[in-house]
Motif scaffolding. Sequence first.
Motif, PDB file in Angstrom:
ATOM      1  N   ARG A  65       0.819  -1.213   0.000  1.00  0.00           N
ATOM      2  CA  ARG A  65       0.000   0.000   0.000  1.00  0.00           C
ATOM      3  C   ARG A  65       0.855   1.266   0.000  1.00  0.00           C
ATOM      4  O   ARG A  65       0.468   2.281  -0.549  1.00  0.00           O
ATOM      5  CB  ARG A  65      -0.930   0.035   1.211  1.00  0.00           C
ATOM      6  N   PHE A  66       2.011   1.196   0.673  1.00  0.00           N
ATOM      7  CA  PHE A  66       2.882   2.365   0.815  1.00  0.00           C
ATOM      8  C   PHE A  66       4.176   2.140   0.042  1.00  0.00           C
ATOM      9  O   PHE A  66       4.710   1.026   0.043  1.00  0.00           O
ATOM     10  CB  PHE A  66       3.209   2.620   2.285  1.00  0.00           C
ATOM     11  N   THR A  67       4.669   3.187  -0.567  1.00  0.00           N
ATOM     12  CA  THR A  67       5.938   3.138  -1.280  1.00  0.00           C
ATOM     13  C   THR A  67       6.778   4.350  -0.914  1.00  0.00           C
ATOM     14  O   THR A  67       6.343   5.487  -1.093  1.00  0.00           O
ATOM     15  CB  THR A  67       5.733   3.107  -2.795  1.00  0.00           C
ATOM     16  N   ILE A  68       7.969   4.083  -0.393  1.00  0.00           N
ATOM     17  CA  ILE A  68       8.907   5.155  -0.079  1.00  0.00           C
ATOM     18  C   ILE A  68       9.881   5.307  -1.235  1.00  0.00           C
ATOM     19  O   ILE A  68      10.293   4.317  -1.860  1.00  0.00           O
ATOM     20  CB  ILE A  68       9.651   4.860   1.245  1.00  0.00           C
ATOM     21  N   SER A  69      10.239   6.532  -1.536  1.00  0.00           N
ATOM     22  CA  SER A  69      11.188   6.787  -2.626  1.00  0.00           C
ATOM     23  C   SER A  69      11.918   8.088  -2.346  1.00  0.00           C
ATOM     24  O   SER A  69      11.530   8.860  -1.460  1.00  0.00           O
ATOM     25  CB  SER A  69      10.458   6.862  -3.967  1.00  0.00           C
ATOM     26  N   ARG A  70      12.949   8.307  -3.108  1.00  0.00           N
ATOM     27  CA  ARG A  70      13.685   9.553  -2.963  1.00  0.00           C
ATOM     28  C   ARG A  70      14.055  10.095  -4.336  1.00  0.00           C
ATOM     29  O   ARG A  70      14.191   9.339  -5.304  1.00  0.00           O
ATOM     30  CB  ARG A  70      14.939   9.354  -2.102  1.00  0.00           C
TER      31      ARG A  70
END
Length: 114
Positions: A65-70
Amino acid sequence: VQLQASGGGLVQAGGSLRLSCVLSGSSVSTLGMNWWRQAPGKQRELVALISSGGVTNYPDSMKGRFTISRDNVKNTLALQMHSLKPEDTAIYYCQTYYQGTAFWGQGTQVTVSS
């Protein structure tokens, strides 16, 4: 080092939001960075993390459900959230460690209505 989070708001259950965190004083590409959240009356909990090498990890309840990115060019951290649930309602914080000290953003409120 300073962190400035934004992007929170009110969304209906099942909706999506994208949080952003601008880092100043260092580079997101060199730091491990985290998203945390704290709901009223509850302890702060880890939502997602990305290592300095770009490896991501999530608690089981957030996986899928959640996606972390930079973004190394914009020097920002993001958290894309889908299929939001009322229990996702919380203040969301970006956080990192720099030279052994924890730095926190000011938090951004996410409210999910049923």
